[in-house]
Design a protein around this motif. Structure first.
Motif, PDB file in Angstrom:
ATOM      1  N   ARG A 235      44.609  28.038  11.864  1.00 17.31           N
ATOM      2  CA  ARG A 235      45.537  28.321  10.777  1.00 17.31           C
ATOM      3  C   ARG A 235      44.794  28.389   9.439  1.00 17.31           C
ATOM      4  O   ARG A 235      45.079  29.242   8.598  1.00 17.31           O
ATOM      5  N   ILE A 236      43.849  27.454   9.239  1.00 20.41           N
ATOM      6  CA  ILE A 236      43.074  27.449   7.996  1.00 20.41           C
ATOM      7  C   ILE A 236      42.238  28.719   7.887  1.00 20.41           C
ATOM      8  O   ILE A 236      42.171  29.352   6.827  1.00 20.41           O
ATOM      9  N   ASN A 237      41.589  29.099   8.994  1.00 19.07           N
ATOM     10  CA  ASN A 237      40.777  30.319   8.991  1.00 19.07           C
ATOM     11  C   ASN A 237      41.611  31.537   8.622  1.00 19.07           C
ATOM     12  O   ASN A 237      41.200  32.379   7.810  1.00 19.07           O
TER      13      ASN A 237
ATOM     14  N   ASP B 213      30.382  37.688   9.034  1.00 18.91           N
ATOM     15  CA  ASP B 213      31.463  37.450   9.985  1.00 18.91           C
ATOM     16  C   ASP B 213      31.930  36.018   9.777  1.00 18.91           C
ATOM     17  O   ASP B 213      31.293  35.067  10.227  1.00 18.91           O
ATOM     18  N   THR B 214      33.082  35.851   9.089  1.00 19.88           N
ATOM     19  CA  THR B 214      33.539  34.506   8.755  1.00 19.88           C
ATOM     20  C   THR B 214      34.087  33.766   9.969  1.00 19.88           C
ATOM     21  O   THR B 214      34.171  32.535   9.958  1.00 19.88           O
TER      22      THR B 214
ATOM     23  N   ARG C 219      43.249  35.635   4.596  1.00 21.01           N
ATOM     24  CA  ARG C 219      44.288  36.328   3.835  1.00 21.01           C
ATOM     25  C   ARG C 219      44.059  36.173   2.340  1.00 21.01           C
ATOM     26  O   ARG C 219      44.214  37.126   1.575  1.00 21.01           O
ATOM     27  N   LYS C 220      43.704  34.965   1.916  1.00 17.86           N
ATOM     28  CA  LYS C 220      43.544  34.676   0.495  1.00 17.86           C
ATOM     29  C   LYS C 220      42.293  35.326  -0.094  1.00 17.86           C
ATOM     30  O   LYS C 220      42.321  35.895  -1.179  1.00 17.86           O
ATOM     31  N   SER C 221      41.189  35.177   0.617  1.00 14.68           N
ATOM     32  CA  SER C 221      39.903  35.562   0.028  1.00 14.68           C
ATOM     33  C   SER C 221      39.416  36.945   0.432  1.00 14.68           C
ATOM     34  O   SER C 221      38.768  37.626  -0.346  1.00 14.68           O
ATOM     35  N   PHE C 222      39.731  37.371   1.659  1.00 11.25           N
ATOM     36  CA  PHE C 222      39.120  38.599   2.180  1.00 11.25           C
ATOM     37  C   PHE C 222      40.153  39.585   2.716  1.00 11.25           C
ATOM     38  O   PHE C 222      39.876  40.342   3.645  1.00 11.25           O
ATOM     39  N   ASN C 223      41.367  39.544   2.138  1.00  9.85           N
ATOM     40  CA  ASN C 223      42.413  40.493   2.502  1.00  9.85           C
ATOM     41  C   ASN C 223      42.698  40.533   3.996  1.00  9.85           C
ATOM     42  O   ASN C 223      42.998  41.583   4.559  1.00  9.85           O
ATOM     43  N   GLY C 224      42.600  39.363   4.644  1.00  7.71           N
ATOM     44  CA  GLY C 224      42.945  39.265   6.055  1.00  7.71           C
ATOM     45  C   GLY C 224      41.838  39.614   7.018  1.00  7.71           C
ATOM     46  O   GLY C 224      41.990  39.486   8.225  1.00  7.71           O
ATOM     47  N   HIS C 225      40.694  40.039   6.530  1.00  8.43           N
ATOM     48  CA  HIS C 225      39.610  40.461   7.406  1.00  8.43           C
ATOM     49  C   HIS C 225      38.652  39.304   7.681  1.00  8.43           C
ATOM     50  O   HIS C 225      38.378  38.485   6.810  1.00  8.43           O
ATOM     51  N   SER C 226      38.120  39.248   8.888  1.00  5.13           N
ATOM     52  CA  SER C 226      37.134  38.214   9.213  1.00  5.13           C
ATOM     53  C   SER C 226      35.713  38.713   8.967  1.00  5.13           C
ATOM     54  O   SER C 226      34.774  37.931   8.995  1.00  5.13           O
ATOM     55  N   LYS C 227      35.563  40.025   8.726  1.00 11.47           N
ATOM     56  CA  LYS C 227      34.240  40.578   8.443  1.00 11.47           C
ATOM     57  C   LYS C 227      34.220  41.203   7.053  1.00 11.47           C
ATOM     58  O   LYS C 227      35.115  41.966   6.687  1.00 11.47           O
TER      59      LYS C 227
ATOM     60  N   PHE D 178      49.743  17.990  16.211  1.00 16.31           N
ATOM     61  CA  PHE D 178      49.136  19.297  16.424  1.00 16.31           C
ATOM     62  C   PHE D 178      47.701  19.105  16.909  1.00 16.31           C
ATOM     63  O   PHE D 178      47.101  18.048  16.731  1.00 16.31           O
ATOM     64  N   HIS D 179      47.181  20.150  17.548  1.00 18.11           N
ATOM     65  CA  HIS D 179      45.780  20.137  17.974  1.00 18.11           C
ATOM     66  C   HIS D 179      44.896  20.535  16.791  1.00 18.11           C
ATOM     67  O   HIS D 179      45.247  21.432  16.016  1.00 18.11           O
ATOM     68  N   LEU D 180      43.751  19.881  16.671  1.00 16.45           N
ATOM     69  CA  LEU D 180      42.841  20.199  15.564  1.00 16.45           C
ATOM     70  C   LEU D 180      42.348  21.635  15.646  1.00 16.45           C
ATOM     71  O   LEU D 180      42.094  22.264  14.623  1.00 16.45           O
ATOM     72  N   GLU D 181      42.243  22.158  16.871  1.00 17.35           N
ATOM     73  CA  GLU D 181      41.820  23.553  17.025  1.00 17.35           C
ATOM     74  C   GLU D 181      42.845  24.504  16.408  1.00 17.35           C
ATOM     75  O   GLU D 181      42.488  25.521  15.808  1.00 17.35           O
ATOM     76  N   GLU D 182      44.130  24.170  16.549  1.00 19.04           N
ATOM     77  CA  GLU D 182      45.166  25.011  15.940  1.00 19.04           C
ATOM     78  C   GLU D 182      45.120  24.901  14.422  1.00 19.04           C
ATOM     79  O   GLU D 182      45.266  25.903  13.708  1.00 19.04           O
TER      80      GLU D 182
END
Length: 225
Positions: free
Chosen positions: A111-113, A135-136, A118-126, A103-107
C-alpha cells in the motif's frame, strides 16, 4: 523515502519500523498525539502511517493539521475500527488509503509503495530520464544497459533528488531526509558531500551525463538537459 509511523501499540510500532526499515525506508516513530504533532510541525515526510486512536488526541486531528498546512504528504490511515464512517471521514479529509487492523506487513508495504508511486511518480514504478532508469519496485537503477550499484543511502538520495528535480536542495534538507531524527549528528555535512559525490560519479560514469549540479554555498540541484 522517509516515513512517519504514528501508532500507540508498542509491539506493532516496533514491528512496522523493523520491517519497513528492511524494505529501505527511513522510519521515524510517534506513539502519542503530541509526539506526532511535534514531528509533523518540525519535519517533512513522504508518507505518514496514521493510527486513528491515539493517547491525547486522534489521527484524524493530525490529518486535519497536515491538510491545513497544505502538505502533499501521503497519508495511510490504520485502525482497528472496521467502520465505513471512519473510512469515509478519513478519505474525505484527504487521506490516500485506509488499512484495517490486523494486517500483514507485506500488505502495508504494498500500500505504501502504491501510495508513493501515485504521489511522486504519477503512479509509475519506473522512472526514465535519458539513459537513467530507476525501478522503484525492484529498488534497481540502470545506466546504459548496466545496473548501477548504489548503497542504500545513495539510492535514497537519488530518489530525493528526482522528486525535487530542478529545485535546489540544501545540505541540511538532505541530512534530514537521509538520517531523520539523527540528522543533527551530521556535524559539518561532510558526509552529505561524500554521499552526493559518490552518487554523482556513479551516475555520470554509467550514463555519460552529470545530472547533479553543485549550488555553491547552498546545496545541490538535479537537472535534466
Amino acid at each position: 523515502m522517509k516515513l512517519l509511523l504514528v501508532e500507540d501499540e508498542p509491539l506493532l510500532l516496533e514491528e512496522m519500523e523493523n520491517y519497513l526499515t528492511e524494505q529501505g525506508y527511513l522510519c521515524e516513530k510517534a506513539s502519542t498525539f503530541k509526539e506526532g504533532e511535534d514531528k509533523i510541525n518540525l519535519y517533512d515526510y513522504d508518507a505518514i502511517i496514521l493510527d486513528i486512536n491515539l493517547p491525547g488526541g486522534t489521527g484524524l486531528q493530525l490529518l486535519k493539521l497536515l491538510k491545513n498546512q497544505h502538505r502533499d504528504t501521503g497519508i495511510l490511515i490504520v485502525s482497528a475500527k472496521d467502520s465505513l464512517t471512519d473510512k469515509l471521514t478519513g478519505l474525505e479529509m484527504g487521506a490516500d488509503d485506509y488499512l484495517t487492523k490486523p494486517f500483514h506487513l507485506e500488505e502495508l508495504n504494498a500500500r505504501i509503495n502504491a501510495l508513493l508511486r501515485r504521489k511522486s511518480f504519477n503512479g509509475h514504478s519506473k522512472i526514465v530520464i535519458d539513459h537513467l532508469e530507476i525501478d522503484t519496485a525492484a529498488h534497481e537503477v540502470r545506466g546504459k544497459n548496466e545496473i548501477i550499484n548504489l548503497t542504500k543511502k545513495e539510492y535514497q538520495l537519488l530518489l530525493y533528488f528526482i522528486i525535487n528535480k530542478n529545485r535546489v536542495v540544501s545540505k541540511q534538507s538532505i541530512a534530514e531526509h537521509l538520517w531523520g531524527d539523527h540528522y543533527d549528528m551530521v556535524d559539518n555535512y561532510d558526509i552529505v558531500y561524500v554521499h552526493t559525490m559518490n552518487l554523482r560519479k556513479k551516475i555520470t560514469a554509467s550514463t555519460g551525463t552529470d545530472y547533479i549540479k553543485t549550488v555553491y554555498g547552498i546545496g545541490y540541484k538535479f537537472t535534466q538537459s
